[in-house]
Scaffold this motif. Structure first.
Motif, PDB file in Angstrom:
ATOM      1  N   TYR A  46      45.843  66.858  -8.460  1.00 55.66           N
ATOM      2  CA  TYR A  46      47.000  67.287  -9.184  1.00 55.66           C
ATOM      3  C   TYR A  46      47.317  68.856  -8.352  1.00 55.66           C
ATOM      4  O   TYR A  46      47.816  69.620  -8.908  1.00 55.66           O
ATOM      5  N   TYR A  86      55.774  64.393  -8.147  1.00 52.80           N
ATOM      6  CA  TYR A  86      56.145  64.430  -9.483  1.00 52.80           C
ATOM      7  C   TYR A  86      57.477  65.153  -9.527  1.00 52.80           C
ATOM      8  O   TYR A  86      57.832  65.774  -8.533  1.00 52.80           O
ATOM      9  N   ARG A  97      47.523  60.284  -9.655  1.00 54.41           N
ATOM     10  CA  ARG A  97      46.485  60.782 -10.729  1.00 54.41           C
ATOM     11  C   ARG A  97      46.525  60.117 -12.108  1.00 54.41           C
ATOM     12  O   ARG A  97      45.759  60.189 -13.051  1.00 54.41           O
ATOM     13  N   GLU A 132      38.188  70.284 -11.645  1.00 58.04           N
ATOM     14  CA  GLU A 132      39.023  69.067 -11.781  1.00 58.04           C
ATOM     15  C   GLU A 132      38.361  68.204 -13.036  1.00 58.04           C
ATOM     16  O   GLU A 132      37.663  67.159 -12.812  1.00 58.04           O
ATOM     17  N   ASN A 188      42.007  71.396 -14.397  1.00 53.52           N
ATOM     18  CA  ASN A 188      43.199  70.851 -14.335  1.00 53.52           C
ATOM     19  C   ASN A 188      42.470  69.384 -14.208  1.00 53.52           C
ATOM     20  O   ASN A 188      41.466  69.114 -14.296  1.00 53.52           O
ATOM     21  N   TRP A 189      43.648  68.320 -13.757  1.00 42.56           N
ATOM     22  CA  TRP A 189      43.411  66.939 -13.683  1.00 42.56           C
ATOM     23  C   TRP A 189      42.827  67.099 -12.112  1.00 42.56           C
ATOM     24  O   TRP A 189      43.534  67.526 -11.359  1.00 42.56           O
ATOM     25  N   GLN A 213      53.744  70.147 -13.782  1.00 44.94           N
ATOM     26  CA  GLN A 213      54.450  69.309 -13.285  1.00 44.94           C
ATOM     27  C   GLN A 213      55.272  68.333 -14.234  1.00 44.94           C
ATOM     28  O   GLN A 213      54.848  68.321 -15.581  1.00 44.94           O
ATOM     29  N   VAL A 268      52.038  66.342  -4.653  1.00 49.33           N
ATOM     30  CA  VAL A 268      51.994  65.609  -5.721  1.00 49.33           C
ATOM     31  C   VAL A 268      53.000  64.516  -6.083  1.00 49.33           C
ATOM     32  O   VAL A 268      52.561  63.755  -6.858  1.00 49.33           O
TER      33      VAL A 268
END
Length: 393
Positions: free
Chosen positions: A60, A331, A6, A89, A56-57, A167, A329
């Motif tokens: 993600y 992270y 991302r 998104e 959100n992105w 995250q 994800v």
């Protein structure tokens, strides 16, 4: 798991841009766009209007491998609560998104969104401007219980009253151990002669400065302007000598993978994906330390479904839900208790994630992680000008 990092998408550089223009207007004292606490909330329609809008992105959140439009954890929340979530998104860049919603916020209007996710350095501006609401932690028992202690008290939001990490991640050093032929343990190891012209740094001020200061022995929780200028003096000398190949966005991933670059300032989440294809790539948290960062959930002023948004945030702090999200994800998980959930999985790949220090840092690594003091609005114009001039932005 995600097919593409991302962070490989466009990111805000923390340069002058929209936020810099606002900082220039702000100066000292109360910002002209500041919203008083009493004016941040509006009528909450959550009880009678069981929905919320969540921005959100891309890439993600967990996605069903067979049905890309399905998001298993979010779908489960809707079934569990009866709350319908409009998930968009739409965030591709911190500054760009700031420019998109700031006119409404500074004019005390609703953004049309109940929940947003932005980088903590940008969260600092929202909190400072009074553009986000304080959350009701009494209604968020899982956040109160499970939020990682390392992430509880950032400089910009003590006690995380206005923000909750979605995250987290680490800005450290990635390098090709096999091709370099030695270990990297310290940030200063990047400046050795065998890496001349084969090392890159991140171009964004907010993404770069903390690790480079830590390499100078600076406590980044309380760094000063003098610390900043000493760091840039060193980097400027390295640039003039041709030691630093270039400053990059996420294209360092391609450079590392191809071998054109042997070491790079890097994000932990990217390296997990790199290692899957190239086991010679290693990620290190230098002995002097590395920056722990987060991208956090915020409830904007005048959000119409605040209680519903708080329920969604708390849902993602259930360890079993946090584990599902972390497994996708990759992270740093802000819920350490999710580790035991993954470790007990019968799926070997999921169970292995519990032992990955880039998702669940071990005790030795955790001792070297710190959240940097954010750059204030007064500092930003000067520092961004100095940094961007050196980097070539």
């Amino acid at each position: 798991m995600a097919d593409l990092s991302r962070r490989a998408l466009l990111r805000g550089t923390g340069g002058l841009g929209v936020t810099g223009a606002l900082a220039a207007m702000t100066g000292c004292g109360v910002p002209p766009a500041y919203v008083e606490t009493a004016d941040r909330g509006g009528p909450d329609r959550s009880a009678r209007d069981r929905r919320l809008v969540f921005a959100n992105w891309p890439l993600y959140i967990d996605v069903d491998d067979r049905h890309k439009q399905r998001r298993p954890t979010l779908d489960a929340f809707e079934r569990r609560t009866g709350i319908s979530v409009t998930y968009t998104e739409e965030i591709n860049d911190n500054d760009e998104f700031f420019g998109k919603i700031s006119p409404a916020l500074m004019n005390h209007q609703s953004t049309g969104r109940d929940l947003i996710v932005i980088s903590d350095w940008m969260c600092a501006r929202f909190v400072r401007l009074g553009w986000v609401q304080e959350m009701d932690r009494a209604a968020q028992p899982h956040v109160a219980r499970h939020l990682d202690p390392l992430l509880r008290n950032p400089h910009f939001d003590p006690g995380r009253r206005h923000s909750v990490p979605w995250q987290s991640g680490i800005t450290g050093i990635a390098y090709n151990r096999k091709k370099l032929g030695r270990e990297i343990k310290h940030t200063a190891d990047l400046w050795k002669d065998d890496l001349r012209g084969r090392v890159t740094l991140l171009s964004g001020l907010d993404e770069s400065f903390a690790l480079l200061m830590q390499g100078e022995g600076v406590d980044i929780t309380r760094w000063t302007a003098d610390d900043f200028h000493r760091m840039t003096d060193r980097i400027r000398r390295l640039v003039s000598k041709g030691h630093i190949r270039r400053f990059t966005g996420n294209d360092y991933i391609k450079d590392l993978d191809s071998g054109d670059v042997l070491a790079a300032q890097a994000y932990s989440g990217d390296v997990i994906q790199l290692q899957a294809d190239n086991p010679d790539i290693e990620f290190v948290v230098p002995e002097e330390g590395a920056e722990l960062w987060a991208e956090s959930l915020l409830i904007p002023d005048l959000a119409e479904h605040k209680r519903n948004a708080e329920r969604l945030i708390d849902y993602y702090y259930r360890p079993e839900v946090a584990a599902d999200l972390a497994a996708w994800v990759n992270y740093v998980c802000p819920v350490p208790a999710a580790r035991d959930i993954l470790a007990s999985s019968k799926d070997k790949e999921r169970a292995a994630l519990a032992e990955d220090p880039l998702i669940f840092p071990d005790d030795a690594m955790r001792k070297r992680l710190a959240i940097a003091r954010d750059i204030t609005s007064k500092e930003r114009t000067e520092f961004a000008k100095e940094w961007n001039g050196m980097v070539g932005l």
